[in-house]
Design a protein around this motif. Structure first.
Motif: not given
Length: 278
Positions: A42, A46, A92, A96, A141, A144-145
């Motif tokens: 994770t 990120i 992003t 993943t 993710a 957060i980004v």
């Protein structure tokens, strides 16, 4: 007394669906625990986009932003941050895929999937656990980004409806990327190969409108750049968050997501079934 399961021939359609859902929730819980126990994946998912964001905005943003159509050169960096943010979000999501492919490949090579095949567990649910877990990780993710983007000056103009629609697009393409990544991971011959194959997905936002307008590309590249899966996703997010024209981008983004999901699901299940009879 015989217990009816999702794989039991005497199960009714409703009981079969309930067992599939219960199995999928169990597999999802297992994969979420795996994400918690191994946070390195994770953090990597990120960290990469955050580095790209800071690099492109603070090192290249002034020059690249000044070249955008209708932008005042003095405001190049701020303009480029607004332009590139949807592309960073697409990177992003694509990034993943490596985690999904790696975890499913580990299950395959370590014999865990073979053990599941001997149990009364829905085969679709085993795969769905990986997909749903990775989709949730991708959404986390992206949040957060996006938060980092807001901290460095990204200022979207979206209202509640546009934010909700953007969340839907993010969830849909994350779900699609997760399915195709699971298929790639199951088809790979080793964990190392599985972790590298989805890297190709990360290149697509760079080869579309994520970082520069497609019109600035060579003529022979423009057709691919405009119609590959991530360009309509990026343009849809850009339109929803910043108010740029949407055109056909939402329909193309949804269409590509559905196609990728169907291909990934069918391919994954075919591999699972083929390896089940060995």
């Amino acid at each position: 007394m015989t217990t009816l399961t999702a794989e039991h021939p005497a199960a009714t359609p409703s009981s079969r669906q309930s067992h599939v859902l219960a199995d999928a929730v169990t597999m999802l819980r297992r994969n979420l625990l795996h994400i918690v126990r191994y946070p390195g994946l994770t953090i990597f998912v990120i960290g990469g986009p955050v580095v790209f964001l800071l690099l492109f905005v603070f090192v290249l943003g002034g020059t690249l932003g000044a070249g955008l159509p209708g932008v005042d050169p003095a405001a190049g960096r701020e303009a480029y941050l607004a332009y590139v943010m949807p592309g960073i979000l697409a990177v992003t999501i694509a990034g993943t895929g490596g985690g999904a492919a790696t975890t499913v490949s580990m299950d395959m090579t370590e014999g865990i999937t073979a053990r599941f095949r001997t149990m009364a567990i829905s085969r679709a649910a085993v795969l769905a656990g990986h997909v749903l877990g990775n989709t949730l990780q991708a959404i986390l993710a992206v949040v957060i980004v996006l938060g980092v983007g807001l901290l460095v000056g990204f200022r979207p103009s979206a209202g509640p409806g546009e934010w909700l629609a953007a969340f839907g697009i993010v969830a849909l393409i994350s779900f699609a990327v997760s399915w195709i990544s699971v298929a790639l991971g199951m088809n790979a011959k080793s964990v190392e190969t599985a972790s590298n194959l989805p890297t190709l997905l990360v290149l697509l936002p760079f080869l579309g409108s994520g970082f520069v307008p497609t019109g600035s590309m060579p003529q022979w590249m423009q057709w691919f750049a405009e119609y590959q899966p991530f360009t309509p996703v990026v343009e849809t997010l850009r339109g929803l968050l910043l108010g740029t024209p949407l055109g056909w981008s939402p329909a193309l983004a949804i269409g590509w997501s559905v196609v990728i999901t169907v291909v990934g699901y069918a391919w994954s299940l075919a591999i699972y079934e083929r390896k089940s009879i060995r």
